[in-house]
Design an enzyme around this catalytic site. Structure first.
Site, PDB file in Angstrom:
ATOM      1  N   GLY A 156      35.480  34.803  33.724  1.00 47.16           N
ATOM      2  CA  GLY A 156      35.691  33.397  34.070  1.00 47.16           C
ATOM      3  C   GLY A 156      36.658  33.214  35.212  1.00 47.16           C
ATOM      4  O   GLY A 156      36.702  32.155  35.844  1.00 47.16           O
ATOM      5  N   GLY A 157      37.459  34.251  35.479  1.00 45.29           N
ATOM      6  CA  GLY A 157      38.417  34.193  36.586  1.00 45.29           C
ATOM      7  C   GLY A 157      38.803  35.601  36.992  1.00 45.29           C
ATOM      8  O   GLY A 157      39.970  35.892  37.223  1.00 45.29           O
ATOM      9  N   GLY A 158      37.801  36.477  37.075  1.00 44.38           N
ATOM     10  CA  GLY A 158      38.059  37.881  37.400  1.00 44.38           C
ATOM     11  C   GLY A 158      38.193  38.752  36.174  1.00 44.38           C
ATOM     12  O   GLY A 158      38.616  39.906  36.259  1.00 44.38           O
ATOM     13  N   SER A 159      37.816  38.235  34.999  1.00 40.55           N
ATOM     14  CA  SER A 159      38.081  38.931  33.738  1.00 40.55           C
ATOM     15  C   SER A 159      37.274  40.197  33.528  1.00 40.55           C
ATOM     16  O   SER A 159      37.573  40.965  32.618  1.00 40.55           O
ATOM     17  CB  SER A 159      37.835  37.981  32.558  1.00 40.55           C
ATOM     18  OG  SER A 159      38.843  36.995  32.502  1.00 40.55           O
ATOM     19  N   LYS A 204      32.490  42.821  24.353  1.00 34.07           N
ATOM     20  CA  LYS A 204      33.725  42.035  24.327  1.00 34.07           C
ATOM     21  C   LYS A 204      33.690  41.033  23.183  1.00 34.07           C
ATOM     22  O   LYS A 204      32.653  40.427  22.905  1.00 34.07           O
ATOM     23  CB  LYS A 204      33.900  41.301  25.663  1.00 34.07           C
ATOM     24  CG  LYS A 204      35.202  40.520  25.792  1.00 34.07           C
ATOM     25  CD  LYS A 204      35.271  39.815  27.143  1.00 34.07           C
ATOM     26  CE  LYS A 204      36.592  39.076  27.338  1.00 34.07           C
ATOM     27  NZ  LYS A 204      36.639  38.365  28.633  1.00 34.07           N
ATOM     28  N   SER A 220      40.663  39.462  31.310  1.00 32.22           N
ATOM     29  CA  SER A 220      40.785  39.461  29.858  1.00 32.22           C
ATOM     30  C   SER A 220      39.884  40.482  29.164  1.00 32.22           C
ATOM     31  O   SER A 220      40.032  40.732  27.969  1.00 32.22           O
ATOM     32  CB  SER A 220      40.469  38.061  29.310  1.00 32.22           C
ATOM     33  OG  SER A 220      39.139  37.663  29.594  1.00 32.22           O
TER      34      SER A 220
END
Length: 555
Positions: free
Chosen positions: A300-303, A203, A279
Site C-alpha cells: 500500500g506504500g512500498g510494503s 502475508k 509491512s
C-alpha cells in the site's frame, strides 16, 4: 481553528509545468518533523493524541509543521480528483494470450518463456521454483521431506538465540497434509504444475484457509472471519503450491519496520540485529532465509518493495487492478495491491503469471530501452546506495546499450503527503468503527499513534489529495513516459497505480542488501519484468548468502 488557517500552495496547470532536464522546478526534500520516541515516551505521546482537546491541538500543529496544511489541506488546484488510479487498458496481445486460460495453463505458458538458469557454483544462489520441481520430478527428494525440513527450520528460527518471528500462524498438520498430497501426485506422474509442492508464504493480511487473518493485530480475526481463500491464494492452491502459513507483518500495515508488539519483530536474515522492513516483513524474510522461493505480500506504500530491498530479494507490485483484491483486508482501497516477493525475477513471474509473458530466454535483451531518471530524487539517499545504484545503471548501459535520460518530476514531496492522507483516511474509515469498540490495550502503541493521525484527516484533505493524484499522474504518465527515507521512493507506484519492481544490485559496507527499483507504465509489467531480469543477470553472480539461511533441497 479557522483563524489558524495556513496559506495553501497554488499549483500550476499540468500543461504549464516544465518537466525537462533543465526545469527550474524546486526539489523539496522530505523532512518529517515529529519526535523520535520509543518505550515510555511513545506511550505518553499516544495517550496525549487520544485526548479530545489536547490531541486535536497536537495533530493540528503536527500537520502544519509537516507542510500538510500548506501543500495539501488548503492547496489550490485546477484539476478534478482522481479517486482510483485505474488506467485505461488497451488490451492487445496479453488479452488474446490469456483469455479464459486457467491458472495452471498460465504457469505453463510462463515456464515456456524462460530458460533454466545456469547455476554458478562459485557464488551463492537460492533454490528457485524450477529447482524444486526438478528435484521432485527426478525423485531426489519429495515434498514431504522438504516440508519436514521446513518445519524443523521454523522451529529453530523461534529459539531464544534467533527469535526471527517469521510467522504469525502456521499449522504443521495442514502443511504435512498438503505435502503428502503433492508427493502422491509426483509419484503418480500427475503434478499439477511447476508450483506443485513448492512452499509459498502468505502475508497475514490475506485470507488463506485454515488460518484466521489478523492483519498483525490481536483483534482483527475476532471481528472479521476468514471463510475462504483470497482469489490470489486460490490460484496458487489450484497449481499445487504448499501454503505454509501466515507471515508476520507490521501491525495494520501502519509502519515500515516490521516491529510487531504482539507477534514479535521479524529480523533481517542478513543481520538479525536489523529490521526486515515492512509491512510485508515476514514474507521478505522467509524468502531471504531460504524457507520459501516466493511469498505473497500486500503493497500500500512500498510494503512489498521495501522489505524486499532490505532483505536482498525481488519485490514486484503490479499495476492497480491487475490482481483481484478479493479476500484481502480492506485497510485501504485505492493504493494497495497484492504483490510478490521472490528469490528471482523468474519466480515472481511464475507465482503470479497474469501477464503477457516476456521472452526471458531471448539471447539478447530488448534494444533501444530508455530509462527516465530524476537526478535530484535518485541522489536523495546515502552515498553508498547512490554509488551502488549508479553503477547498476552503468552496467545496463555498458552491456545492453540502454540509455538513461534526465527528467524532472514535480511535486514529489506533495505526492508523499497526499499519499499519506489517502492511505490514512481510507484505513481510518475502514477499521475506525471497529477500533472504537476495542479495548485500546489490544492495539500497539505505534499503531495507536498512526490511527490517531489517520482519523484527523478531513474530507477536504482527502479530496485535495485526489486532485493532487490527478495532477501528478499527468506528469508521470504523459510527460515523463527509516520511515520517510524508505517510503519516498515507493509511493509513486501506489498513489498512481503504476507497476514497480525492486531488484537486489549490491551491498553496503555492513553487508546489508541494496535494491534498485524500476517503475513502469500502467499495464506494462512484461517490459518491466524484462528490464528487471536483465538487471538481475548482471548482478546475480555477486549475491551473498545471508547470515540466517536454510537449504531445504540439500542432498
Amino acid at each position: 481553528m479557522g483563524f489558524l488557517k495556513t496559506k495553501g500552495e497554488i499549483y500550476k496547470a499540468v500543461e504549464d509545468v516544465d518537466v525537462g532536464p533543465n526545469s527550474n522546478q524546486f526539489y523539496l526534500t522530505a523532512n518529517v518533523k515529529a519526535p523520535r520516541m520509543a518505550g515510555f515516551l511513545v506511550k505518553v505521546f499516544a495517550w496525549l493524541l487520544e485526548t479530545p482537546i489536547f490531541g486535536s491541538t497536537m495533530l493540528y500543529f503536527l500537520k502544519r509543521n509537516n507542510l500538510i496544511h500548506k501543500l495539501v489541506t488548503f492547496a489550490e488546484l485546477q484539476e478534478s480528483p482522481l479517486y482510483v488510479p485505474l488506467h485505461y487498458y488497451e488490451g492487445g496481445k496479453e488479452e488474446e494470450n490469456q483469455s479464459g486460460t486457467s491458472p495452471r495453463e498460465q504457469v505453463r505458458q510462463a515456464l515456456e518463456c524462460m530458460v533454466a538458469p545456469i547455476k554458478d557454483l562459485k557464488s551463492f544462489s537460492r533454490w528457485s521454483i524450477l529447482d524444486y520441481s526438478t528435484a521432485y520430478n527426478s525423485k531426489v527428494i519429495t515434498p514431504t521431506k522438504v516440508m519436514e525440513r521446513f518445519l524443523s527450520a521454523v522451529e529453530q528460527s523461534c529459539t531464544p538465540s534467533m527469535q526471527m518471528s517469521f510467522f504469525i500462524n502456521f499449522d504443521a498438520h495442514d502443511i504435512l497434509t498438503q505435502a503428502a498430497q503433492s508427493t502422491q501426485r509426483y509419484q503418480q506422474g500427475e503434478a499439477l504444475s511447476v508450483l506443485d509442492g513448492v512452499p509459498i508464504g502468505i502475508k497475514d493480511e490475506i485470507d488463506c484457509m485454515p488460518y484466521p487473518t489478523t492483519g498483525g493485530t490481536k483483534w482483527m480475526h475476532k471481528v472479521r472471519q476468514c471463510k475462504d481463500d483470497a482469489e490470489c491464494v486460490k490460484r496458487l492452491r489450484l497449481c499445487g503450491a504448499i501454503l505454509v502459513g501466515k507471515t508476520n507483518m507490521h501491525e495494520l500495515g501502519a509502519g515500515t519496520s516490521g516491529i510487531n508488539p504482539h507477534h514479535g519483530t521479524t529480523r533481517n536474515p542478513y543481520n538479525i540485529g536489523r529490521i526486515a522492513g515492512g509491512s510485508s516483513s515476514g514474507s521478505a524474510a522467509v524468502v531471504a532465509a531460504g524457507l520459501c522461493p516466493a511469498a505473497i505480500g500486500v503493497d500500500g506504500g512500498g510494503s512489498v518493495r521495501m522489505p524486499a530491498a532490505l532483505c536482498g530479494v525481488v519485490g514486484l507490485k503490479p499495476s492497480f487492478g491487475r490482481v483481484s483484491h478479493s479476500g484481502v483486508l480492506p485497510l485501504n482501497w485505492t493504493v494497495g495491491m497484492v504483490g510478490i516477493l521472490a528469490g528471482t525475477v523468474e519466480d515472481a513471474l511464475l507465482v503470479l503469471p497474469k501477464l503477457y509473458f516476456p521472452l526471458l530466454k531471448s539471447p539478447r535483451p530488448m534494444p533501444n530501452i530508455r530509462l527516465a531518471k530524476y537526478g535530484e530524487w535518485f541522489n536523495d539517499c546515502n552515498e553508498e546506495i547512490r554509488v551502488c545504484c549508479s553503477r547498476a545503471l552503468e552496467k545496463l548501459r555498458d552491456n545492453y546499450g540502454w540509455e538513461t535520460i534526465q527528467v524532472t518530476i514535480p511535486e514529489l514531496e506533495v505526492m508523499r503527503l497526499a499519499h499519506y492522507v489517502t492511505i490514512g483516511s481510507e484505513c481510518s474509515t475502514s477499521i475506525g468503527p471497529e477500533l472504537e469498540k476495542m479495548n485500546k490495550d489490544e492495539v500497539g502503541w505505534d499503531a495507536r499513534v498512526a490511527v490517531s493521525v489517520y482519523g484527523s484527516f478531513s474530507s477536504q484533505e482527502y479530496l485535495n489529495a485526489q486532485r493532487i493524484s490527478f495532477n501528478i499522474n499527468e506528469f508521470i504518465i504523459f510527460k515523463a513516459s527509516q520511515g520517510t527515507a524508505l517510503v519516498r521512493y515507493q509511493i509513486a507506484g501506489n498513489f498512481l497505480g503504476l507497476p514497480a519492481i525492486t531488484v537486489p544490485v549490491g551491498y553496503d559496507k555492513s553487508h546489508l542488501p541494496i535494491g534498485l527499483q524500476f517503475i513502469g507504465k500502467p499495464w506494462d509489467e512484461s517490459l518491466l519484468i524484462h528490464i528487471a531480469f536483465s538487471m538481475q543477470a548482471l548482478c546475480i553472480s555477486q549475491h551473498k548468502k545471508p547470515e540466517v539461511f536454510w537449504d531445504l533441497l540439500a542432498s
